[in-house]
Design an enzyme around this catalytic site. Structure first.
Site, PDB file in Angstrom:
ATOM      1  N   ASP A  54       0.889  -1.044   0.039  1.00 44.92           N
ATOM      2  CA  ASP A  54      -0.189  -0.101  -0.028  1.00 44.92           C
ATOM      3  C   ASP A  54       0.898   1.232  -0.156  1.00 44.92           C
ATOM      4  OD1 ASP A  54      -2.720   1.311   0.406  1.00 44.92           O
ATOM      5  OD2 ASP A  54      -1.494   2.080   2.136  1.00 44.92           O
ATOM      6  N   ILE A  55       0.587   2.363  -0.849  1.00 44.44           N
ATOM      7  CA  ILE A  55       1.349   3.258  -0.925  1.00 44.44           C
ATOM      8  C   ILE A  55       0.702   4.233   0.108  1.00 44.44           C
ATOM      9  CG2 ILE A  55       2.231   5.281  -2.442  1.00 44.44           C
ATOM     10  CD1 ILE A  55       3.519   2.601  -3.090  1.00 44.44           C
ATOM     11  N   HIS A 136       5.513  14.590 -15.585  1.00 42.15           N
ATOM     12  CA  HIS A 136       6.054  15.834 -15.875  1.00 42.15           C
ATOM     13  C   HIS A 136       6.050  16.492 -14.403  1.00 42.15           C
ATOM     14  CE1 HIS A 136       2.856  18.961 -16.323  1.00 42.15           C
ATOM     15  NE2 HIS A 136       1.873  17.855 -16.581  1.00 42.15           N
ATOM     16  N   GLU A 182       6.942  19.894 -20.191  1.00 40.93           N
ATOM     17  CA  GLU A 182       5.972  19.352 -20.645  1.00 40.93           C
ATOM     18  C   GLU A 182       4.733  20.178 -21.161  1.00 40.93           C
ATOM     19  OE1 GLU A 182       1.799  17.334 -20.719  1.00 40.93           O
ATOM     20  OE2 GLU A 182       2.547  18.900 -19.475  1.00 40.93           O
ATOM     21  N   ASP A 211      -0.569  11.766 -15.019  1.00 37.30           N
ATOM     22  CA  ASP A 211      -0.577  13.280 -15.484  1.00 37.30           C
ATOM     23  C   ASP A 211      -1.796  13.670 -14.848  1.00 37.30           C
ATOM     24  OD1 ASP A 211      -0.302  15.712 -16.123  1.00 37.30           O
ATOM     25  OD2 ASP A 211       0.190  15.472 -18.345  1.00 37.30           O
ATOM     26  N   HIS A 298      -4.688  24.807 -14.900  1.00 38.54           N
ATOM     27  CA  HIS A 298      -3.714  25.657 -15.529  1.00 38.54           C
ATOM     28  C   HIS A 298      -4.186  27.090 -14.928  1.00 38.54           C
ATOM     29  CE1 HIS A 298      -2.176  23.592 -19.317  1.00 38.54           C
ATOM     30  NE2 HIS A 298      -1.846  23.133 -18.134  1.00 38.54           N
ATOM     31  N   ASP A 313      -5.037   8.651  -3.548  1.00 41.57           N
ATOM     32  CA  ASP A 313      -4.502   7.492  -3.084  1.00 41.57           C
ATOM     33  C   ASP A 313      -4.719   6.189  -3.761  1.00 41.57           C
ATOM     34  OD1 ASP A 313      -3.866   5.749  -0.834  1.00 41.57           O
ATOM     35  OD2 ASP A 313      -5.783   5.635   0.237  1.00 41.57           O
ATOM     36  N   ASP A 317      -1.748   3.648  -5.510  1.00 39.87           N
ATOM     37  CA  ASP A 317      -1.662   2.270  -5.134  1.00 39.87           C
ATOM     38  C   ASP A 317      -2.014   1.423  -6.566  1.00 39.87           C
ATOM     39  OD1 ASP A 317      -1.620   2.404  -2.387  1.00 39.87           O
ATOM     40  OD2 ASP A 317      -3.880   2.126  -2.102  1.00 39.87           O
TER      41      ASP A 317
END
Length: 449
Positions: A54-55, A136, A182, A211, A298, A313, A317
């Protein structure tokens, strides 16, 4: 993410043809098996692969806080050529160096200012089978760029640090990257791909792009390019009961395009930019219908308050699941090869030419991951459009023309979902030169079933 296409000059001064190179066939990525139903999908992986950790969301958000602080201290942004961008690169590199990665800072020049790409290699794994993930790191000049694309950069960084914490010993070589400029037209990633020797390009089994993966009114979009990468992400999301859609809003407008145009398999994740969420999407994912996925796209309000924690999250993962699944699974054994080595001249700015491979003795349909090895010698590969033609005439686009793709030769292995096609019959490689001045020929090509 840069949505408008940049306006680039047609070509630099004419160059002499590069020396011929030998085609290198790259085995396809391991396709993940369907994820089982469990509360924490981050702890699952496909058959033959190690389970991904798990991150920690807190770790990903800590990086976003640092990016915001860097922007605040450097004129409010982290744009190409600004001090905030270089400070962001230094922060990421410091984390990776401390974690045991081998890092390389690649410089390029654009609009008279120096830009930077950061490449981080994890020691070990098959150097001829490289699995890459990247994002990027630059923002637009109007803001800190925390969702676009601090979110992708932070998720890739924390996944790389998870590789280090696990002291992972992958079957394939793992490489992570952060691209500059980018927002000005995919400049950094194009520079990286275009300066890679052809043999090194051929070693990249797949590139995963993140991204904008924390949009405040998020959708869950998956790139539909490489079947194995797409399957890894779709399986993960299916395992937690979250439907996905194919990414279309920024298709070809982020750094994966630089790799795809060079024939490298690509995939990725996206949570939406300026396009409006529909009522059907709001029913499916929650959030607000009739409102942009990211109202601060932007803009100066793209700060740390412009992040949906759940989306960030989940996508972090999902990335870890893909890296562990594709990076630690065994490489499939090569299949049967059908090849044509006869040279076919390609007219300059002329009609398309074809080369035929006859397939016989097989039963049923072609595979969902049919590998197409292409070796075309040409003095400006950006002039070329390349298609695979199935026996019934169905065309599968392998490569588009691009005025900014200035390298020589097309030496790459493409993966095509040809599962709807009968395997036996005459398959053709079709190549057309759509611009003047440069010449070449089909050297050879092959199908691997």
């Amino acid at each position: 993410m840069t949505i408008p296409r940049s306006s680039l000059p047609r070509r630099a001064p004419r160059r002499t043809a590069a020396a011929a190179v030998v085609a290198v066939a790259v085995a396809g990525l391991l396709a993940a098996s369907p994820a089982s139903s469990a509360e924490d999908a981050g702890d699952r992986a496909g058959a033959g692969a190690q389970a991904a950790p798990d991150i920690p969301l807190a770790g990903v958000k800590a990086h976003l806080t640092q990016f915001q602080s860097i922007a605040n201290a450097n004129g409010g942004n982290r744009a190409h050529g600004r001090t905030g961008y270089k400070a962001s690169i230094d922060y990421v590199r410091g984390k990776l160096d401390a974690a045991g990665f081998v890092t390389t800072l690649q410089q390029f020049t654009y609009s008279g200012t120096t830009g930077y790409n950061l490449i981080a290699d994890w020691p070990g794994g098959d150097a001829n089978q490289v699995v890459m993930a990247g994002a990027h790191l630059d923002s637009v000049s109007s803001g800190a760029g925390i969702n676009d694309n601090g979110s992708g950069s932070a998720a890739v960084l924390e996944t790389a640090l998870a590789v280090s914490r696990a002291q992972l010993q992958p079957a394939k070589h793992l490489r992570f990257a952060w691209w500059g400029a980018e927002e000005l037209g995919l400049v950094g990633s194009k520079h990286y791909v275009n300066t890679l020797p052809t043999t090194e390009r051929a070693k990249i089994a797949g590139y995963i792009n993140l991204d904008m993966v924390g949009s405040p009114n998020p959708g869950y979009f998956v790139y539909d390019d490489d079947p194995a990468i797409e399957k890894a992400f779709k399986d993960w999301y299916a395992g937690i009961g979250v439907p996905t859609e194919i990414e279309t809003e920024g298709d070809g407008r982020s750094d994966h395009a630089s790799f795809k145009n060079a024939g490298i398999p690509v995939g990725g994740l996206f949570t939406g930019a300026s396009r409006v969420k529909t009522a059907a999407q709001a029913t499916k994912w929650g959030g607000t219908a009739g409102q942009a996925f990211d109202r601060c796209y932007h803009s100066s309000c793209d700060t740390t308050s412009n992040i949906n924690d759940t989306a960030l999250d989940r996508n972090s993962d999902a990335l870890a699941h893909a890296i562990w699944t594709l990076g630690t699974g065994a490489t499939p054994e090569p299949g049967d090869v059908y090849e044509n080595t006869a040279d076919v001249a390609i007219p300059d700015n002329g009609a398309a030419v074809t080369s035929t491979v006859a397939v016989s003795g097989r039963t049923g349909n072609a595979p969902a991951a049919l590998r197409v090895g292409v070796d075309v010698k040409h003095t400006w590969r950006g002039d070329l459009v390349v298609d695979l033609l199935a026996p019934d005439g169905t065309a599968y686009r392998l490569k588009n023309s691009s005025s900014s793709d200035s390298a020589d030769n097309v030496v790459a292995t493409y993966t095509v979902d040809a599962s709807s096609e009968t395997a036996n019959g005459s398959w053709r490689l079709r190549v057309q030169d759509v611009a003047a001045q440069d010449t070449g020929y089909i050297d050879s090509w092959k199908l691997t079933f």
